[in-house]
Design an enzyme around this catalytic site. Sequence first.
Site, mmCIF file in Angstrom:
data_model
loop_
_atom_site.group_PDB
_atom_site.id
_atom_site.type_symbol
_atom_site.label_atom_id
_atom_site.label_comp_id
_atom_site.label_asym_id
_atom_site.label_seq_id
_atom_site.Cartn_x
_atom_site.Cartn_y
_atom_site.Cartn_z
ATOM 1 N N ASP A 1 0.857 -1.187 0.000
ATOM 2 C CA ASP A 1 0.000 0.000 0.000
ATOM 3 C C ASP A 1 0.900 1.245 0.000
ATOM 4 O OD1 ASP A 1 -1.684 2.097 0.655
ATOM 5 O OD2 ASP A 1 -2.711 0.990 2.253
ATOM 6 N N ILE A 2 0.748 2.092 -0.996
ATOM 7 C CA ILE A 2 1.629 3.261 -1.137
ATOM 8 C C ILE A 2 1.436 4.267 0.001
ATOM 9 C CG2 ILE A 2 0.167 4.754 -2.589
ATOM 10 C CD1 ILE A 2 2.729 5.101 -4.390
ATOM 11 N N ASN B 1 -7.442 11.992 -11.032
ATOM 12 C CA ASN B 1 -8.216 12.302 -12.246
ATOM 13 C C ASN B 1 -8.149 13.813 -12.465
ATOM 14 O OD1 ASN B 1 -10.545 13.609 -10.897
ATOM 15 N ND2 ASN B 1 -10.836 11.566 -10.039
ATOM 16 N N ASP C 1 -6.163 6.739 -5.388
ATOM 17 C CA ASP C 1 -6.571 8.133 -5.125
ATOM 18 C C ASP C 1 -7.443 8.197 -3.858
ATOM 19 O OD1 ASP C 1 -6.951 10.836 -5.582
ATOM 20 O OD2 ASP C 1 -8.332 10.579 -7.270
HETATM 21 N N1 AR6 Z 1 -1.401 1.537 -2.948
HETATM 22 C C1 AR6 Z 1 -0.764 1.235 -4.098
HETATM 23 N N2 AR6 Z 1 -1.405 0.897 -5.235
HETATM 24 C C2 AR6 Z 1 -2.751 0.867 -5.189
HETATM 25 C C3 AR6 Z 1 -3.508 1.171 -4.029
HETATM 26 C C4 AR6 Z 1 -2.765 1.522 -2.858
HETATM 27 N N3 AR6 Z 1 -3.355 1.833 -1.703
HETATM 28 N N4 AR6 Z 1 -4.827 1.047 -4.332
HETATM 29 C C5 AR6 Z 1 -4.910 0.674 -5.629
HETATM 30 N N5 AR6 Z 1 -3.660 0.555 -6.147
HETATM 31 P P1 AR6 Z 1 -6.309 3.041 -9.795
HETATM 32 P P2 AR6 Z 1 -6.084 4.406 -12.382
HETATM 33 C C6 AR6 Z 1 -3.231 0.180 -7.505
HETATM 34 O O1 AR6 Z 1 -7.612 2.454 -10.148
HETATM 35 O O2 AR6 Z 1 -6.222 3.113 -13.097
HETATM 36 C C7 AR6 Z 1 -9.543 6.856 -9.337
HETATM 37 O O3 AR6 Z 1 -10.931 6.875 -9.132
HETATM 38 C C8 AR6 Z 1 -4.207 -0.559 -8.369
HETATM 39 O O4 AR6 Z 1 -4.195 -1.963 -8.072
HETATM 40 O O5 AR6 Z 1 -6.115 3.559 -8.424
HETATM 41 O O6 AR6 Z 1 -4.998 5.351 -12.790
HETATM 42 C C9 AR6 Z 1 -9.022 8.210 -9.794
HETATM 43 O O7 AR6 Z 1 -9.718 9.278 -9.183
HETATM 44 C C10 AR6 Z 1 -3.649 -0.291 -9.753
HETATM 45 O O8 AR6 Z 1 -2.608 -1.203 -10.074
HETATM 46 O O9 AR6 Z 1 -5.895 4.247 -10.787
HETATM 47 C C11 AR6 Z 1 -9.278 8.169 -11.265
HETATM 48 O O10 AR6 Z 1 -10.608 8.509 -11.571
HETATM 49 C C12 AR6 Z 1 -3.033 1.107 -9.614
HETATM 50 O O11 AR6 Z 1 -2.972 1.371 -8.215
HETATM 51 C C13 AR6 Z 1 -9.023 6.713 -11.616
HETATM 52 O O12 AR6 Z 1 -9.264 5.984 -10.420
HETATM 53 C C14 AR6 Z 1 -3.850 2.193 -10.281
HETATM 54 O O13 AR6 Z 1 -5.223 1.926 -10.107
HETATM 55 C C15 AR6 Z 1 -7.613 6.469 -12.041
HETATM 56 O O14 AR6 Z 1 -7.472 5.147 -12.485
#
Ligand code: AR6
Length: 171
Positions: A9-10, A23, A33
Site C-alpha cells: 500500500d503506497i 483524475n 486516489d
Molecule cells: N497503494 C498502491 N497501489 C494501489 C492502491 C494503494 N493503496 N490502491 C490501488 N492501487 P487506480 P487508475 C493500484 O484504479 O487506473 C480513481 O478513481 C491498483 O491496483 O487507483 O490510474 C481516480 O480518481 C492499480 O494497479 O488508478 C481516477 O478517476 C493502480 O494502483 C481513476 O481511479 C492504479 O489503479 C484512475 O485510475
Amino acid sequence: MILEIVKGDITEIEADAIVNAANTSLLGGGGVDGAIHRKGGKAILDDCITIRNRQGGCSVGDAVITTAGNLPSKFVIHTVGPVWNNGESKEEELLQSCYVTTLKLAVQKNIKTIAFPNISTGIYKFPKDLAAKIAYDSICKFEQKEHFEKIIFVCFDDENFNLYRNLIEKD
Ligand code: AR6
C-alpha cells in the site's frame, strides 16, 4: 540511484513524495486516489482545491504537487493517467508523460526519494504489461535520474509485482 519494487500500500511508504493516480478534477476518487485522500486527510484536498481554483484541475499526462497531510511522506504528486482506449488515443505517450512530468516536478522540488503506483492499470484499464514497460523505460531514460536516491515502484497486486520484477531482473 536505487530502483526498488515493493508489494503493498503506497500510503504506508515513507518517502519525500508518493505519486497519486488522480483524475483531472483533482477532487479524489476510488483506487489509490481514494486511499491517499482518506489516509492523508483534508489538507490534501484543500491543496487540490487551491490548484483547481488557480488552473482548473490537471490535464492527462500532467502533474501537480500538494502536501501529504497525515501520510508518512512529505508530498503527494498527483498525476493523471490516460484511460485505456485500445491504444487509439495516444495512451502510451500520455502515460510516459505522467512519469516524466512527475520526475521533472520532483527534481524541481528537490525530492530525492519517490514512490510510484502503477498508474492507469486499475480503474483506467491500461494493459499492465505495457504500462510496466513504459514506467520502467521512462525512469531508466530520464536524464536527471541520478538526482534521485531512490525510486520505488509500489505494486498493489501480484501481477504488477511480477511484471516489474521480471523487467528489473532482465536488465
Ligand atoms: N497503494 C498502491 N497501489 C494501489 C492502491 C494503494 N493503496 N490502491 C490501488 N492501487 P487506480 P487508475 C493500484 O484504479 O487506473 C480513481 O478513481 C491498483 O491496483 O487507483 O490510474 C481516480 O480518481 C492499480 O494497479 O488508478 C481516477 O478517476 C493502480 O494502483 C481513476 O481511479 C492504479 O489503479 C484512475 O485510475
